[in-house]
Design an enzyme around this catalytic site. Structure first.
Site, PDB file in Angstrom:
ATOM      1  CB  SER A 255      43.452  34.601  18.368  1.00 25.33           C
ATOM      2  OG  SER A 255      44.286  33.703  19.090  1.00 25.33           O
ATOM      3  CE  LYS A 256      37.003  30.611  15.609  1.00 23.59           C
ATOM      4  NZ  LYS A 256      36.870  30.626  14.188  1.00 23.59           N
ATOM      5  NE  ARG A 257      46.966  30.164  16.828  1.00 27.18           N
ATOM      6  CZ  ARG A 257      47.823  31.175  16.851  1.00 27.18           C
ATOM      7  NH1 ARG A 257      48.774  31.225  17.749  1.00 27.18           N
ATOM      8  NH2 ARG A 257      47.727  32.139  15.961  1.00 27.18           N
ATOM      9  CB  ALA A 259      39.927  32.163  25.241  1.00 31.17           C
TER      10      ALA A 259
END
Ligand code: GLU
Length: 522
Positions: A255-257, A259
């Site tokens: 998820s964006k959190r 990487a």
């Protein structure tokens, strides 16, 4: 599918956002497979989600692919026989075939309102079944359904799922048995007449003579629906290969959190594209037991879908960063400067013309930092002081200047010692011949040219002179070097100090030493 057909694969992004890491890896594996098979790699734009599709996203995806040096043989910008390559422009071909499927009973009109569909789902779930459409319109008499359609009653078209089980022979996952009772009578066309993904994708893959569908694992169930539709249309389906999920370091779906997941961010920060391609190639496939760094030519020689791993592959951003560093270190000075220049220019540190005019100096400058960066974007802040000077001493540098009594006097002595050395002049009056000396990071220099054989002293000679000064004053070398570095760069860290002296040149070194002396006497 007969294996003798020429291989045709496609990357079919929906232009609803920037190119994602997963999409880039899918494109790359399709491209690699086409290369190994001497096949055709085509780009089809799945833009049927009209509201969310945008030209900006499409350009972003195309730019991202070009950045990764993946070219396509057929696609929106290349006139070829299987076009158009925008799904929205292919709509005309869908309807007649859908009508034929309805006439054959393989699909049927569904007049249920969304509320009725929902109510049916809930009821089935309550009764211990699966929360699926209850298929009530499937049992309507054909004549009744036909006349309701003709009267203009709102309806969707659903696929009539066959009963039983199917075995999908996936090139990566192997044979997977699927119970068809688990899959809904899926909607092929909305009530407003717009076709849905599984319908468009299947018809386009059929018409574009796609032989292998390589894409992310999340599409596996779509694969089942598509195989059934191919069969309902009387065609053999292509081969499917579903790539393992890309996971974060905690083993969960990326998820964006965890990487950076959008490709353009990597480009904008100056990750070397060749390193990224190398790294992405390893997200699910291995070159061999030892090597992790390889060229795409080498990968093409070995790549095969049956060697792609089944389990999820972890995106390790530290490893990615390490690999970027390796690629940067292997670049020639000229290549590195070429890659870094746009970042220097974007930071307003110089213009392209200046770089062209003082190429040799700029090459020396970037070469001194080659070992110290993992992205091109990391370089400008490290070299800003050569081009712009610096405002304040960093706290650690200021500490190094103040550690010992008498540092001002020591800097004075160093300045005097420089006067006796053949240092190159500073910019802008620096002569080109000053930089015909090719600087390498000092620890990489194997053979230092003899003193006097180059127009100006080589950094190693400047270093020897500093050793002599430290000796004559009976102080340790560090005691001399740390305050000088602080005075010249405003920082406590950096490449070899004598490369710095060489790059700055005589007048600038003198100016900066004077400045530190003045600051210390305040
Ligand atoms: N447009 C779909 C996506 O972006 C394509 C999936 C497929 O390859 O069939 O996920």
């Amino acid at each position: 599918m007969s294996d003798s057909k020429p291989v045709r694969v496609r990357f079919a992004p929906s232009p609803t956002g920037p190119l994602h890491i997963g999409g880039a890896r899918t494109a790359l594996y399709n491209w690699l497979f086409a290369q190994t098979q001497g096949g055709t790699f085509l780009l089809r734009v799945d833009d049927t989600d009209h509201a969310r599709s945008s030209e900006e996203s499409l350009n972003n995806i195309l730019d991202g692919m070009r950045w990764l040096v993946m070219d396509w043989d057929e696609g929106p910008d290349k006139g070829c026989d299987f076009g158009p390559y925008f799904q929205m422009q292919r709509m005309g071909g869908y309807k007649p075939r859908l009508e034929k499927l309805v006439a054959e009973g393989r699909a049927y009109p569904c007049f249920c309102t969304p509320e009725q569909v929902q109510e049916g789902r809930e009821r089935q779930e309550k009764e211990g079944g699966r929360p699926m459409y209850d298929r009530r319109c499937r049992s309507l008499e054909a004549a009744e359904a036909k006349s309701r359609v003709e009267e203009g009653e709102a309806h969707t078209i659903r696929f009539a799922m066959p009963e039983g089980k199917i075995v999908i022979d996936d090139l990566i996952k192997g044979s997977v048995e699927v119970d068809l009772a688990e899959i809904d009578d899926w909607v092929m066309m909305r009530a407003d007449g717009t076709p849905l993904y599984n319908l468009c994708s299947t018809l386009d893959d059929l018409d574009m003579e796609i032989t292998h569908i390589i894409r992310g694992e999340e599409h596996f169930v779509n694969g089942v629906k598509q195989v059934l539709l191919f069969q309902a249309l009387g065609h053999e389906p292509p081969r499917f290969a579903h790539l393992p999920l890309i996971l974060g370091k905690n083993g969960k779906k990326l998820s964006k959190r965890m990487a950076q997941t959008n490709l353009p961010d990597y480009r904008d920060q100056g990750y070397p594209p060749k390193a990224i391609v190398n790294f992405f190639t390893l997200l699910g496939w291995g070159f061999d037991a030892e090597r992790e760094i390889f060229t795409m030519e080498e990968a093409i020689e070995r790549f095969s879908l049956d060697k792609v791993q089944k389990s999820g592959s972890i995106l390790d951003d530290e490893k990615m960063s390490w690999m970027c560093g390796v690629y940067i270190r292997n670049e020639s000075r000229a290549e590195l400067l070429g890659h870094v220049t746009p970042f220097l220019v974007a930071e307003g540190l110089c213009t392209e013309e200046e770089v062209a005019q003082h190429r040799a100096w700029f090459e020396n400058l970037v070469a001194c930092y080659q070992e110290r960066v993992r992205t091109y974007g990391e370089l400008p802040p490290k070299v800003v002081h050569y081009l712009r000077g610096f405002e304040d001493y960093e706290p650690k540098a200021w500490k190094n200047l103040n550690k010992k009594e008498g540092t001002a006097e020591l800097l004075e002595a160093y300045k005097e010692s420089l006067a006796a050395l053949a240092l190159p002049p500073s910019r802008p009056d620096r002569l080109d011949e000053a930089d015909t000396t090719v600087l390498l990071p000092t620890d990489k220099v194997e053979e230092v040219p003899a003193e006097g054989s180059t127009p100006f002293l080589y950094p190693k000679h400047i270093e020897n002179a500093a050793h002599a000064l430290a000796k004559s004053r009976e102080i340790g070398f560090g005691q001399l070097v740390h305050p000088i570095r602080a005075a010249l760069t405003g920082s406590a860290m950096g490449p070899s100090l004598f490369d710095v002296v060489y790059l700055l040149g005589r007048e600038e070194c003198e100016r900066r030493l004077d400045r530190a002396i003045a600051a210390l006497s305040k």
